[in-house]
Design an enzyme around this catalytic site. Structure first.
Site, PDB file in Angstrom:
ATOM      1  N   TYR A 274      80.312 -81.761 -42.079  1.00 35.54           N
ATOM      2  CA  TYR A 274      80.769 -82.503 -40.896  1.00 35.54           C
ATOM      3  C   TYR A 274      80.019 -83.837 -40.795  1.00 35.54           C
ATOM      4  CZ  TYR A 274      81.568 -83.852 -36.094  1.00 35.54           C
ATOM      5  OH  TYR A 274      81.902 -84.572 -34.973  1.00 35.54           O
TER       6      TYR A 274
ATOM      7  N   THR B 242      70.083 -96.792 -41.117  1.00 34.59           N
ATOM      8  CA  THR B 242      68.896 -96.096 -40.597  1.00 34.59           C
ATOM      9  C   THR B 242      67.726 -96.101 -41.582  1.00 34.59           C
ATOM     10  OG1 THR B 242      68.063 -93.864 -40.143  1.00 34.59           O
ATOM     11  CG2 THR B 242      70.100 -93.988 -41.361  1.00 34.59           C
TER      12      THR B 242
ATOM     13  N   TYR C  37      72.180 -86.143 -43.561  1.00 34.95           N
ATOM     14  CA  TYR C  37      72.361 -87.316 -42.688  1.00 34.95           C
ATOM     15  C   TYR C  37      72.063 -88.597 -43.471  1.00 34.95           C
ATOM     16  CZ  TYR C  37      71.098 -90.714 -39.015  1.00 34.95           C
ATOM     17  OH  TYR C  37      70.983 -91.837 -38.230  1.00 34.95           O
TER      18      TYR C  37
ATOM     19  N   ARG D 117      67.415 -91.092 -24.480  1.00 29.12           N
ATOM     20  CA  ARG D 117      67.451 -90.490 -25.810  1.00 29.12           C
ATOM     21  C   ARG D 117      67.866 -89.025 -25.642  1.00 29.12           C
ATOM     22  NH1 ARG D 117      67.916 -90.954 -31.327  1.00 29.12           N
ATOM     23  NH2 ARG D 117      65.896 -90.986 -32.399  1.00 29.12           N
TER      24      ARG D 117
ATOM     25  N   GLU E  65      66.147 -93.622 -42.257  1.00 27.62           N
ATOM     26  CA  GLU E  65      66.224 -92.361 -43.007  1.00 27.62           C
ATOM     27  C   GLU E  65      66.779 -92.597 -44.419  1.00 27.62           C
ATOM     28  OE1 GLU E  65      65.320 -89.079 -42.242  1.00 27.62           O
ATOM     29  OE2 GLU E  65      64.318 -89.872 -40.473  1.00 27.62           O
TER      30      GLU E  65
HETATM   31  P1  NDP Z   1      73.377 -90.636 -30.231  1.00 26.12           P
HETATM   32  O1  NDP Z   1      73.306 -89.322 -30.901  1.00 26.12           O
HETATM   33  O2  NDP Z   1      72.724 -90.816 -28.903  1.00 26.12           O
HETATM   34  O3  NDP Z   1      74.912 -91.074 -30.076  1.00 26.12           O
HETATM   35  C1  NDP Z   1      75.847 -90.792 -31.088  1.00 26.12           C
HETATM   36  C2  NDP Z   1      77.215 -91.180 -30.579  1.00 26.12           C
HETATM   37  O4  NDP Z   1      78.182 -90.884 -31.599  1.00 26.12           O
HETATM   38  C3  NDP Z   1      77.657 -90.412 -29.320  1.00 26.12           C
HETATM   39  O5  NDP Z   1      78.405 -91.273 -28.514  1.00 26.12           O
HETATM   40  C4  NDP Z   1      78.562 -89.340 -29.904  1.00 26.12           C
HETATM   41  O6  NDP Z   1      79.528 -88.855 -28.996  1.00 26.12           O
HETATM   42  C5  NDP Z   1      79.241 -90.146 -31.005  1.00 26.12           C
HETATM   43  N1  NDP Z   1      79.907 -89.304 -31.992  1.00 26.12           N
HETATM   44  C6  NDP Z   1      79.433 -88.195 -32.596  1.00 26.12           C
HETATM   45  N2  NDP Z   1      80.365 -87.682 -33.423  1.00 26.12           N
HETATM   46  C7  NDP Z   1      81.445 -88.493 -33.329  1.00 26.12           C
HETATM   47  C8  NDP Z   1      82.746 -88.469 -33.910  1.00 26.12           C
HETATM   48  N3  NDP Z   1      83.114 -87.499 -34.741  1.00 26.12           N
HETATM   49  N4  NDP Z   1      83.617 -89.455 -33.595  1.00 26.12           N
HETATM   50  C9  NDP Z   1      83.257 -90.434 -32.717  1.00 26.12           C
HETATM   51  N5  NDP Z   1      82.053 -90.498 -32.121  1.00 26.12           N
HETATM   52  C10 NDP Z   1      81.157 -89.529 -32.431  1.00 26.12           C
HETATM   53  O7  NDP Z   1      72.789 -91.717 -31.279  1.00 26.12           O
HETATM   54  P2  NDP Z   1      72.032 -93.095 -30.987  1.00 26.12           P
HETATM   55  O8  NDP Z   1      72.724 -93.803 -29.904  1.00 26.12           O
HETATM   56  O9  NDP Z   1      70.579 -92.842 -30.909  1.00 26.12           O
HETATM   57  O10 NDP Z   1      72.268 -93.872 -32.365  1.00 26.12           O
HETATM   58  C11 NDP Z   1      73.373 -94.741 -32.562  1.00 26.12           C
HETATM   59  C12 NDP Z   1      73.629 -94.897 -34.044  1.00 26.12           C
HETATM   60  O11 NDP Z   1      72.473 -95.447 -34.680  1.00 26.12           O
HETATM   61  C13 NDP Z   1      73.937 -93.601 -34.771  1.00 26.12           C
HETATM   62  O12 NDP Z   1      74.868 -93.884 -35.789  1.00 26.12           O
HETATM   63  C14 NDP Z   1      72.598 -93.223 -35.385  1.00 26.12           C
HETATM   64  O13 NDP Z   1      72.781 -92.425 -36.535  1.00 26.12           O
HETATM   65  C15 NDP Z   1      72.038 -94.591 -35.721  1.00 26.12           C
HETATM   66  N6  NDP Z   1      70.598 -94.693 -35.736  1.00 26.12           N
HETATM   67  C16 NDP Z   1      69.854 -94.271 -34.661  1.00 26.12           C
HETATM   68  C17 NDP Z   1      68.485 -94.391 -34.670  1.00 26.12           C
HETATM   69  C18 NDP Z   1      67.658 -93.973 -33.494  1.00 26.12           C
HETATM   70  O14 NDP Z   1      66.424 -93.884 -33.636  1.00 26.12           O
HETATM   71  N7  NDP Z   1      68.232 -93.756 -32.316  1.00 26.12           N
HETATM   72  C19 NDP Z   1      67.775 -94.955 -35.838  1.00 26.12           C
HETATM   73  C20 NDP Z   1      68.672 -95.464 -36.854  1.00 26.12           C
HETATM   74  C21 NDP Z   1      70.005 -95.316 -36.808  1.00 26.12           C
HETATM   75  P3  NDP Z   1      79.185 -87.637 -27.960  1.00 26.12           P
HETATM   76  O15 NDP Z   1      78.434 -88.289 -26.813  1.00 26.12           O
HETATM   77  O16 NDP Z   1      80.532 -87.147 -27.589  1.00 26.12           O
HETATM   78  O17 NDP Z   1      78.349 -86.656 -28.701  1.00 26.12           O
END
Ligand code: NDP
Length: 387
Positions: free
Chosen positions: A102, A134, A158, A193, A136
């Site tokens: 997924y 990221t 991931y 967060r 990562e």
């Molecule tokens: P969050 O987990 O807080 O938010 C993830 C978002 O993606 C949520 O709105 C979630 O929706 C949505 N989502 C999940 N699955 C799907 C899907 N299948 N289709 C559409 N939307 C989806 O992450 P962050 O805001 O912290 O991070 C934002 C981005 O930055 C992400 O891509 C993360 O991987 C990347 N990132 C984050 C870092 C960090 O330290 N925060 C560091 C580096 C990269 P729902 O609310 O419904 O779950």
């Protein structure tokens, strides 16, 4: 004057919420993609929402999912954005080991679907694209600190999915002349967060333990070293990348490294608990060294009484091997020199300020929870999560 339009995937997440706020303040019309859920999932952005029947509404939501190409095409066609920020992802490293396929579908192929949707609609030269890459990607670190030139070596499903998305972004930029950028963001946190990420798990537990509604916090690798910034600073960098004359990739980081253990010490000190450590490895545990009833947040939330039960020597943090990852990323620290020189970006919020803000916010929830419990009221949803 026509407003600039932005489309944000992942708008209901931490970064999506801060970016939407930031872009609205800049005068943008903001569109977000939210997933259909059986419960409300818009708590982080509810304050931005207005009834679309009102005048001058600039914030709109569309149901969609990164696993569904057809709705991505339809939404982009309908919105006609100037900028797309792809923040949507299954963003939890540990969960990616449980749901690898997924995670690959959403984080990897989801990015490809968006890029292809832009090509299918013939707007690939008109729309600027930001990809949430990221730290990562670096995984098993090949160089310290990590820059835009450091080789990647992801250590989780991931990281692997995000690596695919990183290269799709570079490839579509080179193959089709798209304005597509990767922001290689190191960890960034905030009071909104997700509660299962280690920083928030710690600040939430510090407030709840001080407030008398939790006894103990269980964590994985206390020695893991990370470069933690504030999400509010990092979304500004996302926007800056799309305002340049040429599309490029940028590392966004503070350049300062701290261990999970240090983060615990800072968070618990804000909650009036000074920690000492005993044991090593999976036997390591955090005990109360002393309590400080004069800590500003303890007074602000009236937690002095609750703190009295924490005698020195009480165990408040334990290591649980279940939280160790099959392949861990031990140490990350970024070098954001390029972002500083080309974007004029630098972090404005310090780690200490951020930890204080997070514990402050978690104290509000802890106090609400304590009052509900004491009076037999049902708990607010924010308190029930992950208990
Ligand atoms: P969050 O987990 O807080 O938010 C993830 C978002 O993606 C949520 O709105 C979630 O929706 C949505 N989502 C999940 N699955 C799907 C899907 N299948 N289709 C559409 N939307 C989806 O992450 P962050 O805001 O912290 O991070 C934002 C981005 O930055 C992400 O891509 C993360 O991987 C990347 N990132 C984050 C870092 C960090 O330290 N925060 C560091 C580096 C990269 P729902 O609310 O419904 O779950």
């Amino acid at each position: 004057m026509t407003l600039k339009k932005a489309l944000i995937t992942g708008i209901t997440g931490q970064d999506g919420a801060y970016l939407a706020e930031f872009l609205l303040e800049k005068g943008y019309e903001v569109h977000g993609i939210k997933r259909r859920a059986s419960l409300f999932n818009t708590a982080r952005i509810d304050h931005l929402y207005h009834d679309p029947h009102e005048e001058d509404v600039r914030f709109f939501m569309h149901y969609g999912d990164l696993t569904d190409s057809s709705n991505l095409v339809r939404i982009i066609q309908h919105v006609q954005p100037d900028e797309i920020y792809n923040l949507g992802a299954q963003s939890h490293v540990q969960v990616s080991f449980e749901s690898p396929e997924y995670t690959g579908d959403v984080d990897g192929l989801g990015t490809l679907r968006l890029l292809e949707a832009m090509r299918i609609l013939g707007v690939e030269k008109d729309v600027r694209f930001y990809q949430a890459s990221t730290s990562e990607l670096y995984g098993k670190v090949q160089e310290v600190p990590q820059t835009e030139k450091t080789p990647f070596y992801p250590r989780s499903p991931y990281g692997c999915a995000k690596l695919y998305a990183y290269w799709c972004t570079v490839n579509y930029r080179e193959a089709y002349g798209m304005f597509a950028c990767n922001g290689i963001l190191f960890n960034h946190e905030s009071p909104i967060r997700g509660e299962t990420f280690v920083t928030r798990k710690i600040t939430r537990a510090a407030a709840r333990i001080a407030g008398g509604v939790q006894d103990r916090l269980y964590l994985g690798n206390l020695g893991a070293l990370r470069d933690w910034g504030h999400a509010r600073d990092y979304v500004r960098a996302q926007w800056l990348m799309l305002q340049q004359s040429e599309p490029e990739d940028f590392v966004i980081a503070t350049g300062k490294q701290h261990s999970v253990r240090e983060f615990c010490e800072k968070a618990f000190a804000n909650a009036g608990i000074h920690l000492a450590w005993k044991g090593t490895g999976v036997e390591e545990h955090g005990i109360v060294d002393s309590v400080n009833k004069e800590a500003p947040l303890v007074g602000k939330y009236g937690m002095k009484q609750a703190l009295s039960r924490l005698a020195p020597g009480t165990t408040v943090i334990c290591v649980d091997a279940a939280y160790f990852r099959p392949a861990d990323v031990v140490s990350l620290v970024g070098d954001a020199t390029k972002a500083r020189e080309k974007l004029g970006w630098e972090p404005l919020i310090t780690l200490d300020e951020m930890v204080f803000e997070m514990v402050d916010s978690d104290f509000q929830d802890a106090r609400r929870e304590a009052v509900c419990k004491a009076n037999g009221f049902p708990l607010p949803a924010s308190c029930e999560a992950h208990m």
